[in-house]
Write a protein that holds these residues in place. Sequence first.
Motif, PDB file in Angstrom:
ATOM      1  N   HIS A  99       0.839  -1.187   0.000  1.00  0.00           N
ATOM      2  CA  HIS A  99       0.000   0.000   0.000  1.00  0.00           C
ATOM      3  C   HIS A  99       0.883   1.248   0.000  1.00  0.00           C
TER       4      HIS A  99
ATOM      5  N   LEU B 103     -17.308   0.889  -3.414  1.00  0.00           N
ATOM      6  CA  LEU B 103     -16.182   0.061  -2.985  1.00  0.00           C
ATOM      7  C   LEU B 103     -16.563  -1.415  -2.998  1.00  0.00           C
TER       8      LEU B 103
ATOM      9  N   TYR C   5      -5.866  -3.852  -7.245  1.00  0.00           N
ATOM     10  CA  TYR C   5      -5.586  -2.596  -6.549  1.00  0.00           C
ATOM     11  C   TYR C   5      -6.726  -1.610  -6.784  1.00  0.00           C
ATOM     12  N   ILE C   6      -6.861  -0.670  -5.846  1.00  0.00           N
ATOM     13  CA  ILE C   6      -7.834   0.419  -5.980  1.00  0.00           C
ATOM     14  C   ILE C   6      -7.149   1.724  -5.621  1.00  0.00           C
TER      15      ILE C   6
ATOM     16  N   LEU D  31      -7.634   5.344  -4.244  1.00  0.00           N
ATOM     17  CA  LEU D  31      -8.591   6.076  -3.422  1.00  0.00           C
ATOM     18  C   LEU D  31      -8.249   7.561  -3.523  1.00  0.00           C
TER      19      LEU D  31
ATOM     20  N   LEU E 159     -11.522  -0.014   5.244  1.00  0.00           N
ATOM     21  CA  LEU E 159     -10.314  -0.104   4.424  1.00  0.00           C
ATOM     22  C   LEU E 159      -9.231  -0.926   5.126  1.00  0.00           C
TER      23      LEU E 159
ATOM     24  N   ALA F  74      -7.295  -4.516   3.946  1.00  0.00           N
ATOM     25  CA  ALA F  74      -5.893  -4.247   3.587  1.00  0.00           C
ATOM     26  C   ALA F  74      -5.098  -5.496   3.229  1.00  0.00           C
TER      27      ALA F  74
ATOM     28  N   THR G 214      -4.567  -4.091  -2.758  1.00  0.00           N
ATOM     29  CA  THR G 214      -3.617  -3.001  -2.549  1.00  0.00           C
ATOM     30  C   THR G 214      -4.305  -1.656  -2.744  1.00  0.00           C
ATOM     31  N   PHE G 215      -4.039  -0.742  -1.829  1.00  0.00           N
ATOM     32  CA  PHE G 215      -4.608   0.595  -1.902  1.00  0.00           C
ATOM     33  C   PHE G 215      -3.539   1.618  -2.260  1.00  0.00           C
TER      34      PHE G 215
ATOM     35  N   LEU H  22      -3.536   5.471  -1.906  1.00  0.00           N
ATOM     36  CA  LEU H  22      -4.328   6.508  -1.263  1.00  0.00           C
ATOM     37  C   LEU H  22      -3.772   7.892  -1.591  1.00  0.00           C
TER      38      LEU H  22
END
Length: 408
Positions: A3, A82, A92-93, A95, A114, A118, A122-123, A125
């Motif tokens: 992340h 979401l 992955y996203i 944000l 979130l 986790a 994968t975030f 941000l």
Amino acid sequence: MQHCTIYVNNTSETSSLINNILEKRATAVFERFNSLKGSIISKNKIDEFITEEERHEIKTATKGHVQSLKSMSSGEQKKIVLKHLLSTNLEYIILDNPFDNLDIKSKEQLKITLEELASEITFILLISRKSDALGFIKNQYTLNENGKLSEIEEIKQSTFKEDYFQFKIPAPLEEIEYSDEILIHLKNINVSYDKRPIITNINWTIKKGEFWQLKGANGSGKTTLLSMITGENSKGYGQDLYLFGKKKGSGESIWDIKKKIGYYSPTLTNNFYGEHTVQHMLISGLNDSIGLYKYPTEIQISLSQEWLKVLNIEHLKNKVFIELPIGLQRLIMVARAMIKHPLLLILDEPTENLDDDSASLFVALTNKIASESNTAILFVSHRDEPGLLPKNIFELNKTENGSIGNII
């Protein structure tokens, strides 16, 4: 999971970074995402789903839900989108400022959601407010206006810009005549739509020079209450609603009310494309227009010069307003709303989408107006802005019978 958090400001080139990742053209830090399947949660993405529903009657994110996406609160919209994106087997996203427009409770709930996810996805941000950081993300970067990423180990908190504005606020060209101390008085006010109660038994008095903050969860009725105060809500007829000394429906016109109110919301300029200069935008506040459409007088020009000095932007007077960073635009629009010293200044979610430094400047200017004028201020915000100094807080709390109001 790798992340990462990317801290951005209001001059950062975020769209190029996002597009490069989603279109598998990323380099350096994000090159590994070119081989992965991903998507984004952003205001634009949510608007795409809303458009699908409204124009094409395609329920994608809300499949199985009776309620439309548009009718949901900001927090619910993000949760629904979401959940839908997770069902499409993403790796992955992105944000994009996911906590903007969320009340404190919704923000904390989304943070918990979130963190629970986790270990599954994968975030990436992107945030402009340091308080929106997620503790489980250790990889941190900053993105500058040239699109360059810089890795950081520790984010320094912004310092509040309390003493940034040195010159005193200039007096108006003429005072608005009004002798009573009470500006707004609501007594046992109720509003319902389709038999659904929105606000219930609201009692609130706003007097000259008072500094109020209006708080409440998403969907608690803040917008409804504001529309009662500005005289725009027809539900005020037949109730004990007094606006600047006159009972609603006793012969006052909406324009008489608006002349006594200065108002700013980001929606005022979000879709504004006129090529007016900064100085002309300030002067337009004397005419209650967005932009100037007739030649200003010498005295109007002189007053605008004083406000430019207060804002520390004398050198920008001939710049085109829409070409300035969003933070500067907001400061100018507040000065525009204040230039005639209205009896009441309403600031409706004014720090929405601002970075920490820009929000700090906005708060400092608001505090200055409160301390140097007789204008009453009503500051509406989901956030508890650091440094904001309201003397009173009116909070709406949701119940099954509509939101009730409490003075804190």
